[in-house]
Design a protein around this motif. Structure first.
Motif, short mmCIF file in Angstrom:
data_model
loop_
_atom_site.label_atom_id
_atom_site.label_comp_id
_atom_site.label_asym_id
_atom_site.label_seq_id
_atom_site.Cartn_x
_atom_site.Cartn_y
_atom_site.Cartn_z
N ASP A 68 -0.54 24.61 48.25
CA ASP A 68 -0.57 24.94 46.62
C ASP A 68 0.74 25.37 46.25
OD1 ASP A 68 -3.09 23.96 45.88
OD2 ASP A 68 -4.02 26.06 47.10
N ASN A 69 1.71 25.57 47.21
CA ASN A 69 3.16 25.92 46.82
C ASN A 69 4.09 25.54 47.66
OD1 ASN A 69 4.08 27.96 49.19
ND2 ASN A 69 1.81 28.41 48.80
N LEU A 70 5.21 25.36 46.98
CA LEU A 70 6.58 24.79 47.57
C LEU A 70 7.06 25.43 48.81
CD1 LEU A 70 8.87 22.70 47.24
CD2 LEU A 70 9.96 24.44 45.90
N GLN A 71 6.91 26.65 49.01
CA GLN A 71 7.60 27.15 50.13
C GLN A 71 7.10 26.76 51.50
OE1 GLN A 71 10.46 28.90 49.65
NE2 GLN A 71 10.82 28.65 51.56
N ASP A 72 5.50 26.70 51.42
CA ASP A 72 4.84 26.25 52.60
C ASP A 72 5.25 24.72 53.02
OD1 ASP A 72 3.39 28.50 53.08
OD2 ASP A 72 1.67 27.93 51.89
N TYR A 73 5.46 23.87 52.05
CA TYR A 73 5.98 22.76 52.35
C TYR A 73 7.44 22.72 53.13
CZ TYR A 73 2.34 20.42 49.70
OH TYR A 73 0.96 19.77 49.32
N ILE A 74 8.28 23.63 52.76
CA ILE A 74 9.56 23.88 52.95
C ILE A 74 9.60 24.34 54.40
CG2 ILE A 74 11.80 25.08 52.88
CD1 ILE A 74 11.34 24.75 49.62
N ASP A 75 8.73 25.46 54.60
CA ASP A 75 8.79 26.03 56.02
C ASP A 75 7.62 25.54 57.21
OD1 ASP A 75 10.25 28.09 54.67
OD2 ASP A 75 8.61 29.55 54.12
N HIS A 76 6.92 24.96 56.72
CA HIS A 76 5.88 24.78 57.71
C HIS A 76 4.59 23.66 57.44
CE1 HIS A 76 3.62 25.69 61.37
NE2 HIS A 76 2.46 25.89 60.69
N SER A 77 5.39 22.26 57.44
CA SER A 77 4.59 21.21 57.24
C SER A 77 4.96 20.07 57.93
CB SER A 77 5.04 20.69 55.75
OG SER A 77 4.10 19.66 55.34
N PRO A 78 3.63 19.43 58.57
CA PRO A 78 3.87 18.39 59.53
C PRO A 78 3.92 17.08 58.61
CG PRO A 78 1.80 18.94 59.66
CD PRO A 78 2.52 20.10 58.62
N TYR A 79 4.85 17.10 57.62
CA TYR A 79 5.19 16.05 56.63
C TYR A 79 3.65 15.52 55.92
CZ TYR A 79 8.70 15.12 60.26
OH TYR A 79 9.64 15.25 61.30
N PHE A 80 3.24 16.87 55.65
CA PHE A 80 1.85 16.55 54.69
C PHE A 80 2.42 15.85 53.30
CE2 PHE A 80 -0.22 20.75 56.07
CZ PHE A 80 -1.10 20.02 57.13
N GLY A 81 1.78 14.68 53.22
CA GLY A 81 2.04 13.81 52.09
C GLY A 81 3.30 13.48 51.51
N ALA A 82 4.02 13.53 52.66
CA ALA A 82 5.60 13.23 52.07
C ALA A 82 6.08 11.78 52.26
CB ALA A 82 6.52 13.87 53.05
N LEU A 83 7.04 11.44 51.58
CA LEU A 83 7.70 10.08 51.66
C LEU A 83 8.71 10.36 52.92
CD1 LEU A 83 8.90 9.19 48.04
CD2 LEU A 83 7.02 8.34 49.32
N ILE A 84 8.78 9.20 53.64
CA ILE A 84 9.24 9.36 54.79
C ILE A 84 10.69 8.30 54.90
CG2 ILE A 84 9.32 8.89 57.49
CD1 ILE A 84 7.80 11.33 56.46
N GLY A 85 11.70 8.90 55.28
CA GLY A 85 12.92 7.73 55.33
C GLY A 85 14.11 8.63 56.03
N ARG A 86 15.40 7.85 56.39
CA ARG A 86 15.57 6.46 56.14
C ARG A 86 14.57 5.81 57.10
NH1 ARG A 86 21.75 5.07 55.85
NH2 ARG A 86 22.53 6.47 54.19
N TYR A 87 14.13 6.14 58.13
CA TYR A 87 13.52 5.52 59.22
C TYR A 87 12.12 6.24 59.54
CZ TYR A 87 12.61 1.76 62.60
OH TYR A 87 12.18 0.76 63.18
#
Length: 364
Positions: A68-87
């Motif tokens: 529910d907050n940005l900092q958790d995505y920055i600090d501790h996320s196994p790519y939850f919901g993210a766009l992936i690239g370049r590869y």
């Protein structure tokens, strides 16, 4: 694909502050369709933070793992919901040779490059423009990745468009161009749990994959180059069956990933949009179809999640989410027999994936 030239005013897309990182503001965009389905996306990492889909009784619940907050995505996320690239996925040895030149990449998983490196597209702030069309709402994200970014050659210009249609489809359209030949493989890394109980295991979900073959890996989870038959193996999802039915079966392939974490070779008939997977959750009655123009899909059963991942009021433990990452094959730059991921100057990469939601017929 969505024709943005028909877009109307973006006033109906809710835009909220979501924090700041590296001196840039981050926003959360809420897309809503006429049936009440809702997707929340942030321009940090292009992350799909929430996705509210109806069950068989019409009740809307969030079906993706996240915070529910940005900092958790920055600090501790196994790519939850993210766009992936370049590869997307792995490049073995964090290197490849293209046109006689060897490129050394950033190592982000042991000796390999995983999901574009340490600061792939999942960790940057995208430029974002929301829009409204006659049949839904969308968000267009753009980013220019400079020559040498994480070791990859060429300046890469990328556009990704999310669109939530009134038909309960979340489509993701990818477009990329380059000024120098470079490997490109873009994907989306949502962790789904269709039960609506995001702390529960997904092993009871039913899965069908349109794939007769998969790509076995070595102990580093790098494809060997073989295309193996799924017949008479735990990888046979050609007919609907529980994810957990053989997830702990003996065998080196399942042991390497602690369960499923493999690329499946889709039974494609052409180059257009085709069905790749179907998932059903018996208790809620939710059904999700995955359609794509890509040749493969990485099925990951959340084996490496643990109790350290806590968000949305629950603990995301082992196997509480699954991923169906539509993609080109892992390590293709080092596997000449795999479909090529090389994008050349003057070419345009175009790819589309759709997550289509509904309910199981017997629940209607």
């Amino acid at each position: 694909m969505v024709d943005e030239t028909t877009s109307a005013s973006a006033k109906s897309v809710i835009v909220e502050p979501f924090g700041e990182t590296e001196g840039r503001e981050v926003f959360l965009y809420t897309l809503t369709n006429k049936t009440g389905m809702m997707a929340k996306i942030t321009n940090y990492g292009g992350i799909l933070t929430h996705l509210y889909a109806p069950d068989a009784k019409g009740r809307f619940e969030d079906v993706v793992l996240g915070y529910d907050n940005l900092q958790d995505y920055i600090d501790h996320s196994p790519y939850f919901g993210a766009l992936i690239g370049r590869y997307g996925n792995r490049i073995g040895g964090a290197s490849f040779t293209l046109n006689g030149q060897t490129y050394e990449l950033v190592k982000s998983q042991g000796e390999n490059t995983l999901h574009g490196g340490n600061t792939g597209f999942h960790g940057i702030v995208w430029d974002a423009v929301p829009f409204v069309a006659e049949n839904g709402q969308g968000l267009t994200l753009t980013h220019i990745s400079p020559d040498g970014d994480e070791g990859f050659p060429g300046t890469l210009s990328v556009t990704v468009t999310y669109f939530l249609s009134d038909n309960d489809e979340l489509s993701i359209d990818y477009k990329a161009t380059t000024d120098k030949a470079t490997p490109v493989a873009l994907t989306q890394h949502a962790y789904f749990n269709l039960s609506g109980d995001l702390g529960s295991e997904i092993t009871g979900h039913l899965l069908r994959l349109e794939a007769d073959r998969y790509t076995p890996t070595d102990d580093r989870q790098i494809p060997t180059g073989d295309l193996a038959s799924v017949k008479d193996t735990p990888f046979d999802f050609r007919h609907m069956r529980p994810i957990g039915e053989e997830i702990d079966a003996d065998g080196e392939q399942l042991s390497y990933g602690g369960g499923y974490d493999h690329n499946f070779v889709l039974n494609r008939k052409g180059r257009g949009l085709e069905l790749a997977a179907v998932v059903e959750e018996p208790t809620s009655g939710r059904r999700m179809e995955v359609l794509t123009t890509e040749p493969g899909v990485q099925f990951y059963s959340g084996n490496f999640l643990d109790d350290s991942y806590r968000g949305k009021g629950v603990v995301f433990g082992k196997r509480t989410g699954f991923c169906l990452e539509t993609q080109h094959f892992p390590d293709s730059p080092n596997k000449p027999d795999f479909p090529s991921t090389t994008l050349k100057r003057g070419e345009t990469l175009r790819s589309q994936t759709i997550y289509r939601f509904g309910v199981i017929k017997k629940h209607r």
